[in-house]
Design an enzyme around this catalytic site. Sequence first.
Site, PDB file in Angstrom:
ATOM      1  N   GLY A   9       0.691  -1.434   0.188  1.00  0.00           N
ATOM      2  CA  GLY A   9      -0.107   0.065   0.105  1.00  0.00           C
ATOM      3  C   GLY A   9       0.777   1.308   0.080  1.00  0.00           C
ATOM      4  CG  ASN A  10      -0.161   4.471  -1.647  1.00  0.00           C
ATOM      5  OD1 ASN A  10      -0.993   5.236  -1.233  1.00  0.00           O
ATOM      6  ND2 ASN A  10      -0.575   4.105  -2.793  1.00  0.00           N
ATOM      7  NE  ARG A  11       4.118   8.271   4.889  1.00  0.00           N
ATOM      8  CZ  ARG A  11       5.046   9.184   4.781  1.00  0.00           C
ATOM      9  NH1 ARG A  11       6.266   8.822   4.353  1.00  0.00           N
ATOM     10  NH2 ARG A  11       4.962  10.559   5.745  1.00  0.00           N
TER      11      ARG A  11
END
Length: 437
Positions: A231-233
Amino acid sequence: MSVSSTSTDPTPAESATTEPAASRVPTVVVGVGGGIAAYKACQLVRLFSELGFDVRVIPTESALHFIGAATFEALSGNPVHTGVFDDVPEVPHVRLGREADLVVVAPATADLLARAANGRADDLLTATLLTARCPVLFAPAMHTEMWEHPATVANVEVLRQRGNAVLEPASGRLTGADSGPGRLPEPAEIAEFARLLLEVPGALRRDLDGMRITVTAGGTREPLDPVRFLGNRSSGKQGYMLARVAAQRGADVTLISGYTADLHPPAAVDVVSVRTAAEMNDVVKAHSHGVDAIIMAAAVADFRPTTVSSAKIKKGSEDEPDRILLTRNDDILAGLVTDRRAGTIDAKTVIVGFAAETGDDHGGVLDHARDKLARKGCDLLVVNAVGEGKAFEMDDNAGWLLGSDGSERVLELGSKARMSAGVLDALADLLAKRPGL
Ligand code: CTP
């Protein structure tokens, strides 16, 4: 804020203020109408106090059937009156309006909208509305039938034509069992719009009336097994804010949302939730026909694990991988541009991309962004400098707006609402200039 950029990059005004009248605390009048949503005005007053505003609450007589004056006095730290004959030597019906930097009416009932549209001055709140020369924000709340009644529709139109911002209400459960448009937007959302109007007084003008806009937001998650993902932030805040502001500027907005921080669904926006990049691609394609603009604010994963295990991968098992193989996801933004060139989506659809960039040995933030604009072929590219303490998960943002016509403008440091308003200004200009219109 420091930005990794080459010396040739213009810098977003690093010292730009995010508050109006930086030397002075803004005075915000909160008018409270007599509806059940008056209880949410307490939260709004608290939020304004926490923002450091000088808050003056003016409830109508009927609002006091729902919430007592003492509650508003305690939350605002200021005395509360409802009638023009209270505290007469202070002439509050003139003074409060004159001193205000912003008036927010929440909830604005059908009756209050009617009285305001007719210029009545039969209580302290309506008298204040007549003396105020600052931006005025109405946040309506009422039953759907009342909101859709031609009388209310006409009153809202009159108020908007006079330059007031009248929010679209949210849809959802109303008092009792019924549901539909008429709910008061969340206090946090009203507070965002209030802050925006203090920063940019015309930011909620209705220049996107009748436009259909698709916005993506948040991050995608690419599964490895049933419990793990890449995933990412991305918090989704910027995309949600664009959707919120576009809807309040009159657009019919669909928000295609990946994973986000804990955000309220924007009022008056259709939200479609997706998980992976592939799902987002399918849903964006389905919402790309007949729309006026598509804004790709989502942080779409560039890669996904090549194989997805149907059972949880156990450490120490035969299947324990020593590396993860990745497959490139389709580039949704570039695909939209290709579809537009091929004529599968309308040639007049404006396509807006986002670029999250850090500078590196090969160039500064803007060098990479200019390359990206050329590569992706979109009409506008919103550029954010990312890295520790910048853009992702933050409430404030700064950046640049690059146009395919070679235009480059700085988006000053400010709230994500302010940045959204800047992006939508440029979008509204482009939409107005489209050929054939
Ligand atoms: N984007 C997209 N599909 C992808 C990846 C990105 O539509 N698979 C969109 C994003 O929504 C954004 C823009 O492309 O509007 C740029 O995203 P960014 O991650 O900055 O660019 P990348 O193309 O991934 O380039 P790189 O990571 O190589 O800088």
